[in-house]
Design a protein around this motif. Sequence first.
Motif, PDB file in Angstrom:
ATOM      1  N   ASN A  50       0.862  -1.180   0.000  1.00  0.00           N
ATOM      2  CA  ASN A  50       0.000   0.000   0.000  1.00  0.00           C
ATOM      3  C   ASN A  50       0.902   1.236   0.000  1.00  0.00           C
ATOM      4  O   ASN A  50       1.836   1.322   0.794  1.00  0.00           O
ATOM      5  N   SER A  51       0.610   2.191  -0.860  1.00  0.00           N
ATOM      6  CA  SER A  51       1.458   3.384  -0.955  1.00  0.00           C
ATOM      7  C   SER A  51       1.052   4.480   0.023  1.00  0.00           C
ATOM      8  O   SER A  51       1.752   5.471   0.142  1.00  0.00           O
ATOM      9  N   ASN A  52      -0.074   4.329   0.742  1.00  0.00           N
ATOM     10  CA  ASN A  52      -0.870   5.498   1.084  1.00  0.00           C
ATOM     11  C   ASN A  52      -0.290   6.507   2.054  1.00  0.00           C
ATOM     12  O   ASN A  52      -0.344   7.688   1.794  1.00  0.00           O
TER      13      ASN A  52
ATOM     14  N   VAL B 107       2.846  -1.681  -6.117  1.00  0.00           N
ATOM     15  CA  VAL B 107       2.503  -0.625  -5.163  1.00  0.00           C
ATOM     16  C   VAL B 107       1.184   0.006  -5.608  1.00  0.00           C
ATOM     17  O   VAL B 107       1.033   0.384  -6.767  1.00  0.00           O
ATOM     18  N   ASP B 108       0.259   0.130  -4.667  1.00  0.00           N
ATOM     19  CA  ASP B 108      -1.146   0.423  -4.978  1.00  0.00           C
ATOM     20  C   ASP B 108      -1.619   1.691  -4.269  1.00  0.00           C
ATOM     21  O   ASP B 108      -1.031   2.123  -3.282  1.00  0.00           O
ATOM     22  N   PHE B 109      -2.720   2.270  -4.781  1.00  0.00           N
ATOM     23  CA  PHE B 109      -3.480   3.349  -4.142  1.00  0.00           C
ATOM     24  C   PHE B 109      -2.728   4.679  -4.102  1.00  0.00           C
ATOM     25  O   PHE B 109      -2.357   5.159  -3.041  1.00  0.00           O
ATOM     26  N   PHE B 110      -2.550   5.323  -5.269  1.00  0.00           N
ATOM     27  CA  PHE B 110      -1.889   6.627  -5.315  1.00  0.00           C
ATOM     28  C   PHE B 110      -2.902   7.773  -5.377  1.00  0.00           C
ATOM     29  O   PHE B 110      -2.841   8.683  -4.587  1.00  0.00           O
ATOM     30  N   GLY B 111      -3.776   7.755  -6.348  1.00  0.00           N
ATOM     31  CA  GLY B 111      -4.908   8.677  -6.355  1.00  0.00           C
ATOM     32  C   GLY B 111      -4.604  10.143  -6.534  1.00  0.00           C
ATOM     33  O   GLY B 111      -5.220  10.978  -5.878  1.00  0.00           O
ATOM     34  N   GLY B 112      -3.682  10.503  -7.420  1.00  0.00           N
ATOM     35  CA  GLY B 112      -3.456  11.918  -7.663  1.00  0.00           C
ATOM     36  C   GLY B 112      -2.379  12.159  -8.689  1.00  0.00           C
ATOM     37  O   GLY B 112      -1.540  11.294  -8.952  1.00  0.00           O
ATOM     38  N   ASP B 113      -2.375  13.363  -9.261  1.00  0.00           N
ATOM     39  CA  ASP B 113      -1.429  13.722 -10.308  1.00  0.00           C
ATOM     40  C   ASP B 113      -0.561  14.924  -9.930  1.00  0.00           C
ATOM     41  O   ASP B 113       0.118  15.498 -10.784  1.00  0.00           O
ATOM     42  N   LYS B 114      -0.576  15.315  -8.669  1.00  0.00           N
ATOM     43  CA  LYS B 114       0.207  16.472  -8.262  1.00  0.00           C
ATOM     44  C   LYS B 114       1.710  16.188  -8.364  1.00  0.00           C
ATOM     45  O   LYS B 114       2.144  15.041  -8.396  1.00  0.00           O
TER      46      LYS B 114
ATOM     47  N   TYR C 227      18.012  -1.435  -4.679  1.00  0.00           N
ATOM     48  CA  TYR C 227      17.908  -2.752  -4.049  1.00  0.00           C
ATOM     49  C   TYR C 227      17.558  -3.855  -5.057  1.00  0.00           C
ATOM     50  O   TYR C 227      17.200  -4.963  -4.679  1.00  0.00           O
ATOM     51  N   GLY C 228      17.651  -3.515  -6.349  1.00  0.00           N
ATOM     52  CA  GLY C 228      17.434  -4.518  -7.395  1.00  0.00           C
ATOM     53  C   GLY C 228      16.003  -4.993  -7.506  1.00  0.00           C
ATOM     54  O   GLY C 228      15.755  -6.151  -7.871  1.00  0.00           O
ATOM     55  N   LEU C 229      15.027  -4.106  -7.252  1.00  0.00           N
ATOM     56  CA  LEU C 229      13.616  -4.471  -7.263  1.00  0.00           C
ATOM     57  C   LEU C 229      12.894  -3.822  -8.447  1.00  0.00           C
ATOM     58  O   LEU C 229      13.036  -2.620  -8.697  1.00  0.00           O
ATOM     59  N   MET C 230      12.087  -4.615  -9.153  1.00  0.00           N
ATOM     60  CA  MET C 230      11.190  -4.079 -10.174  1.00  0.00           C
ATOM     61  C   MET C 230       9.955  -3.475  -9.496  1.00  0.00           C
ATOM     62  O   MET C 230       9.554  -3.919  -8.416  1.00  0.00           O
ATOM     63  N   ILE C 231       9.349  -2.495 -10.168  1.00  0.00           N
ATOM     64  CA  ILE C 231       8.166  -1.836  -9.629  1.00  0.00           C
ATOM     65  C   ILE C 231       7.084  -1.753 -10.693  1.00  0.00           C
ATOM     66  O   ILE C 231       7.340  -1.349 -11.833  1.00  0.00           O
ATOM     67  N   PHE C 232       5.852  -2.131 -10.311  1.00  0.00           N
ATOM     68  CA  PHE C 232       4.692  -1.785 -11.123  1.00  0.00           C
ATOM     69  C   PHE C 232       3.620  -1.222 -10.198  1.00  0.00           C
ATOM     70  O   PHE C 232       3.613  -1.489  -9.001  1.00  0.00           O
ATOM     71  N   PHE C 233       2.762  -0.374 -10.775  1.00  0.00           N
ATOM     72  CA  PHE C 233       1.820   0.407  -9.987  1.00  0.00           C
ATOM     73  C   PHE C 233       0.382   0.037 -10.311  1.00  0.00           C
ATOM     74  O   PHE C 233       0.029  -0.170 -11.475  1.00  0.00           O
ATOM     75  N   HIS C 234      -0.460  -0.005  -9.268  1.00  0.00           N
ATOM     76  CA  HIS C 234      -1.908  -0.115  -9.422  1.00  0.00           C
ATOM     77  C   HIS C 234      -2.567   1.036  -8.671  1.00  0.00           C
ATOM     78  O   HIS C 234      -1.937   1.684  -7.846  1.00  0.00           O
TER      79      HIS C 234
END
Length: 648
Positions: free
Chosen positions: A370-372, A409-416, A433-440
């Motif tokens: 959760n990104s929140n 990583v989830d729940f961003f909700g904005g474009d600021k 840290y050698g980690l891939m990231i995708f966003f929901h």
Amino acid sequence: MKKSLYLSFFLFASIFSQRAHSQQIQVQSPDKQLKVVISVADGKPVYEVMLNGKTMLEKSPLGFVTNEGDLSTGLKYLKSAESKVDKQYTQAKIKKSEVRYEANKVVCSFENAKQQKFDLVFQVSNNDVAFRYEIPTWDKRMTCVVQQEATGFKFPAATTIFLSPMMGPMGGFARSAPSYESGYEADAPMGKNGPNKEGYVFPGLFHVGNNGWVLLSETGVSSLYCASHLSNGTSDGLYTVEFPNPKQNNGFGSTGAAMALPAATPWRTITVGNSLKPIVETTVPFDVVEPLYEPSKDYQFGRATWSWILWQDNSMNYKDQVSFIDLAATLKFEYILMDALWDTNIGKDRMKELVQYAKSKGVDVLLWYNSNGPYNDAPVGPRNKMNTSVERKKEMKWLRDAGVKGLKVDFFGGDKQETMRLYEDILTDANEYGLMIFFHGTTLPRGWEVMYPNYVGSEAVLASEMLVFSQQVRESEAFYATLHPFIRNSVGSMEFGGVLLNKFLNKGNQKGNERLTTDVFQLATAVLFQNPVQMFGLTPNNLTDVSAFEIDFMKGMPTTWDETIFIDGYPGKYTVIARRHKNTWYVAGVNAEKEVKKLNLKVPMLAGKKVNLYADDKDRKSSVKEIQIDKKGNISVEIQPRGGFVLR
């Protein structure tokens, strides 16, 4: 006397003509089919776009307003300079692996009454326009805040729209909107307001009558600017660039863009074509951006099993995750995604055991976060681990040491701008840290496949989870699927989470939320929807309750492509796309209409070859058979309503 008057008039007319000409700058594509004309009208810069002599965009406004001065009106044209761009690059995460970008470039300089200057940069390639503003330092001013833009796109009267409404702030699940998860208005008239006052998200597709098609978007958005969207259009066809609603992200953060000078805004992109071919095949979102850092490792892409999509929260336990690890191993998938609540239902100690078990099966692990922080009310965990540098780095060190390969990583909700900075901070820390990231629960990716080497895709679409939750979305599944290759997936990787082969979208697969599309439709979306890491919705029961050839198809399904070609289609009705992985071509199509679609297709890449045809009949029964494509590459196919086909 008459001769003297005539000479004076001639000199005056000549000077006037030169001045008028100096304020009208033209730049053409290398093939000279696409032309942009920039001019100044009453102190306001405008541009227009023509393809083969046909108007695609009428005179449209340019400029911006800062806290230091207005750079949208009262402007004087100073000079222009022309050059060429010739760039070749390799990129495994987009629709085409080897790209050559050639464009003609013009830089136009303007100043306002305060003698504040800026450059307007246009790059015009075959079928694509990209432009942005470049701002120097102003006297002793080393910073400014861009408060709004005048940038707009004015379409001819015959135009219809294919647009997705921007969601209102702090709505949706746990006040986590906007998340680019609305439906579409297709072939709608211009000037019709969306369901709220928020306008429409990028990208936007426009059908300019008999003139052709236009796709609008933006790219190159980083922590240095906010993301923007389109306004509601006016009745005469003007859509302008809008900044984020101040209420996004719980009201935290500004709505403009704070810039250290000199600086540049993101690129706005305009893809134009007589047909839909340039719309589907464009690479302009990636052509005009550069990597922001080097990858810390060679990131590996591929497919993942994912229990949550159909088995939901209750599946987040050790036993069920073992079964999905085993499923991934059987399917020869590279990954398993373990979704929300793993932190409480499994815990870190047992998660290390699961990671090691997966590794013993040749499967790597991706974990949900959760990104929140303070931005919304999403209650599921892990929470408050990604929103601050201190917690994020501690968590990522544990993840690397445990052997985890990437994060959803989830729940961003904005474009600021502050939200763009959070995206960038997560990506840059993860790379260390050698980690891939995708966003929901997220915004549209804007050139991020190139800019951030460990970025592997975003949702930013009404995706597969809504098929589980909404009858209306299930009924519209085929309709949306025929839109995505032309709009959302045309400008960025789209992590849809599809290929659902359960007849009922739940764990029991006996009754409840019935899937309305055919099995081959689902297989076709694995080709139509592009993302370098794909989360597929297969479940352990599918190994025995669907046809063996469907499972074999998924075992061999690639997620990266070397070439993408538009074959046929009309957004909202039907779509046929060809993609190549190494030496293997896939041609896939789906039908959103209520009648059987009979198509005579040209597939020159398969000319004279024997291929497998995956199809379904009027009773929704799927089959595969070997066929011969004729030497001219012609083939006739029938696609059932809510059905599909694949040639491989």
